[in-house]
Scaffold this motif. Structure first.
Motif, PDB file in Angstrom:
ATOM      1  N   GLY A   6       8.409   3.015   9.557  1.00  0.00           N
ATOM      2  CA  GLY A   6       9.111   1.752   9.392  1.00  0.00           C
ATOM      3  C   GLY A   6       8.324   0.585   9.949  1.00  0.00           C
ATOM      4  N   ARG A   7       7.719   0.782  11.107  1.00  0.00           N
ATOM      5  CA  ARG A   7       6.913  -0.272  11.728  1.00  0.00           C
ATOM      6  C   ARG A   7       5.673  -0.555  10.888  1.00  0.00           C
ATOM      7  NH1 ARG A   7       6.140   0.877  17.575  1.00  0.00           N
ATOM      8  NH2 ARG A   7       8.216   0.025  17.660  1.00  0.00           N
ATOM      9  N   ALA A   8       5.027   0.496  10.409  1.00  0.00           N
ATOM     10  CA  ALA A   8       3.838   0.320   9.568  1.00  0.00           C
ATOM     11  C   ALA A   8       4.205  -0.412   8.278  1.00  0.00           C
ATOM     12  CB  ALA A   8       3.202   1.672   9.254  1.00  0.00           C
ATOM     13  N   HIS A   9       5.336  -0.062   7.707  1.00  0.00           N
ATOM     14  CA  HIS A   9       5.800  -0.724   6.485  1.00  0.00           C
ATOM     15  C   HIS A   9       6.049  -2.214   6.756  1.00  0.00           C
ATOM     16  CE1 HIS A   9       7.888  -1.350   2.675  1.00  0.00           C
ATOM     17  NE2 HIS A   9       8.840  -1.956   3.364  1.00  0.00           N
ATOM     18  N   SER A  10       6.681  -2.538   7.867  1.00  0.00           N
ATOM     19  CA  SER A  10       6.963  -3.931   8.214  1.00  0.00           C
ATOM     20  C   SER A  10       5.683  -4.738   8.404  1.00  0.00           C
ATOM     21  CB  SER A  10       7.801  -4.010   9.487  1.00  0.00           C
ATOM     22  OG  SER A  10       9.074  -3.460   9.267  1.00  0.00           O
ATOM     23  N   ILE A  11       4.719  -4.159   9.080  1.00  0.00           N
ATOM     24  CA  ILE A  11       3.446  -4.846   9.306  1.00  0.00           C
ATOM     25  C   ILE A  11       2.703  -5.037   7.991  1.00  0.00           C
ATOM     26  CG2 ILE A  11       1.156  -4.637  10.398  1.00  0.00           C
ATOM     27  CD1 ILE A  11       2.647  -3.251  12.771  1.00  0.00           C
ATOM     28  N   ALA A  12       2.684  -3.993   7.169  1.00  0.00           N
ATOM     29  CA  ALA A  12       2.005  -4.091   5.873  1.00  0.00           C
ATOM     30  C   ALA A  12       2.687  -5.127   4.975  1.00  0.00           C
ATOM     31  CB  ALA A  12       1.990  -2.727   5.187  1.00  0.00           C
ATOM     32  N   LEU A  13       3.998  -5.166   4.992  1.00  0.00           N
ATOM     33  CA  LEU A  13       4.744  -6.140   4.194  1.00  0.00           C
ATOM     34  C   LEU A  13       4.465  -7.567   4.671  1.00  0.00           C
ATOM     35  CD1 LEU A  13       6.718  -6.412   1.866  1.00  0.00           C
ATOM     36  CD2 LEU A  13       8.591  -6.078   3.495  1.00  0.00           C
ATOM     37  N   ALA A  14       4.434  -7.770   5.980  1.00  0.00           N
ATOM     38  CA  ALA A  14       4.118  -9.093   6.526  1.00  0.00           C
ATOM     39  C   ALA A  14       2.702  -9.513   6.130  1.00  0.00           C
ATOM     40  CB  ALA A  14       4.269  -9.096   8.048  1.00  0.00           C
ATOM     41  N   ALA A  15       1.758  -8.581   6.193  1.00  0.00           N
ATOM     42  CA  ALA A  15       0.373  -8.878   5.807  1.00  0.00           C
ATOM     43  C   ALA A  15       0.276  -9.207   4.323  1.00  0.00           C
ATOM     44  CB  ALA A  15      -0.532  -7.705   6.152  1.00  0.00           C
ATOM     45  N   MET A  16       1.006  -8.477   3.496  1.00  0.00           N
ATOM     46  CA  MET A  16       1.003  -8.731   2.058  1.00  0.00           C
ATOM     47  C   MET A  16       1.570 -10.125   1.751  1.00  0.00           C
ATOM     48  SD  MET A  16       2.979  -6.715  -0.984  1.00  0.00           S
ATOM     49  CE  MET A  16       4.542  -7.412  -0.509  1.00  0.00           C
ATOM     50  N   ILE A  17       2.651 -10.486   2.424  1.00  0.00           N
ATOM     51  CA  ILE A  17       3.271 -11.803   2.228  1.00  0.00           C
ATOM     52  C   ILE A  17       2.312 -12.905   2.690  1.00  0.00           C
ATOM     53  CG2 ILE A  17       5.151 -13.317   3.002  1.00  0.00           C
ATOM     54  CD1 ILE A  17       6.916 -10.707   3.025  1.00  0.00           C
ATOM     55  N   ALA A  18       1.646 -12.697   3.827  1.00  0.00           N
ATOM     56  CA  ALA A  18       0.677 -13.684   4.327  1.00  0.00           C
ATOM     57  C   ALA A  18      -0.458 -13.877   3.325  1.00  0.00           C
ATOM     58  CB  ALA A  18       0.127 -13.247   5.682  1.00  0.00           C
ATOM     59  N   ALA A  19      -0.967 -12.782   2.796  1.00  0.00           N
ATOM     60  CA  ALA A  19      -2.066 -12.865   1.827  1.00  0.00           C
ATOM     61  C   ALA A  19      -1.614 -13.556   0.542  1.00  0.00           C
ATOM     62  CB  ALA A  19      -2.594 -11.467   1.519  1.00  0.00           C
ATOM     63  N   LEU A  20      -0.447 -13.211   0.055  1.00  0.00           N
ATOM     64  CA  LEU A  20       0.067 -13.815  -1.178  1.00  0.00           C
ATOM     65  C   LEU A  20       0.311 -15.311  -0.993  1.00  0.00           C
ATOM     66  CD1 LEU A  20       0.903 -13.268  -4.079  1.00  0.00           C
ATOM     67  CD2 LEU A  20       3.168 -12.629  -3.241  1.00  0.00           C
TER      68      LEU A  20
END
Length: 171
Positions: A6-20
């Motif tokens: 869950g934590r890894a998913h949250s971090i990856a999602l935040a990184a994806m949103i930042a990149a987008l």
């Protein structure tokens, strides 16, 4: 193990949103729409994402910071990023106010906060210094640009996320 996933998913999602957010801002910059008195950032449509996940709050904040590295205004790194953080938290807090399933008030914090913060920043940095008439003109201009993007693109994005199984699973 589930907590780590869950934590890894949250971090990856935040990184994806930042990149987008960063990529969409830089695309708007190609047409002269991302920085300065006229700001029509397509990326601001993403400010609806805190409705669906808390990960969007740090994602949008980091994305704004990275985007503002290219703005040419060092104050944007602080003012713009702080405005985005406040907006994202406000959007998150308004996520439950819905009309026909749409979070109708959620796009409002980015409109208001950016109008005030960015409008003030532009006027303060102008050669003539701060003047109330100029502030209201800049705030209105920035606010209208935000209104068009946040409601015109952000709410349809929210409707799409609500109707898509894949998007619901992502968020």
């Amino acid at each position: 193990m589930q907590r780590q996933t869950g934590r890894a998913h949250s971090i990856a999602l935040a990184a994806m949103i930042a990149a987008l957010y960063t990529v969409l801002t830089l695309l708007a910059a190609l047409w002269g729409l991302a920085y300065g008195p006229v700001q029509f950032r397509f990326s601001e449509a993403l400010t609806i994402l805190p409705v669906f996940t808390f990960s969007a709050v740090p994602g949008l904040t980091v994305g704004c910071f990275l985007s503002n590295l290219f703005s040419g205004y060092s104050t944007d790194l602080v003012v713009g990023t702080l405005a985005t953080l406040i907006s994202a938290v406000g959007t998150r807090l308004l996520r439950g106010v819905r009309w026909h399933g749409l979070p109708v008030l959620a796009p409002l914090p980015p409109v208001i906060v950016n109008a005030v913060f960015v409008g003030a920043e532009i006027v303060i940095l102008s050669p003539g210094g701060f003047a109330w008439a100029e502030f209201f003109a800049q705030a209105l201009s920035i606010g209208l640009d935000e209104l068009v993007v946040c409601y015109g693109l952000g709410l349809p994005l929210a409707a799409w996320i609500n109707s898509s199984r894949a998007m619901k699973k992502l968020f």
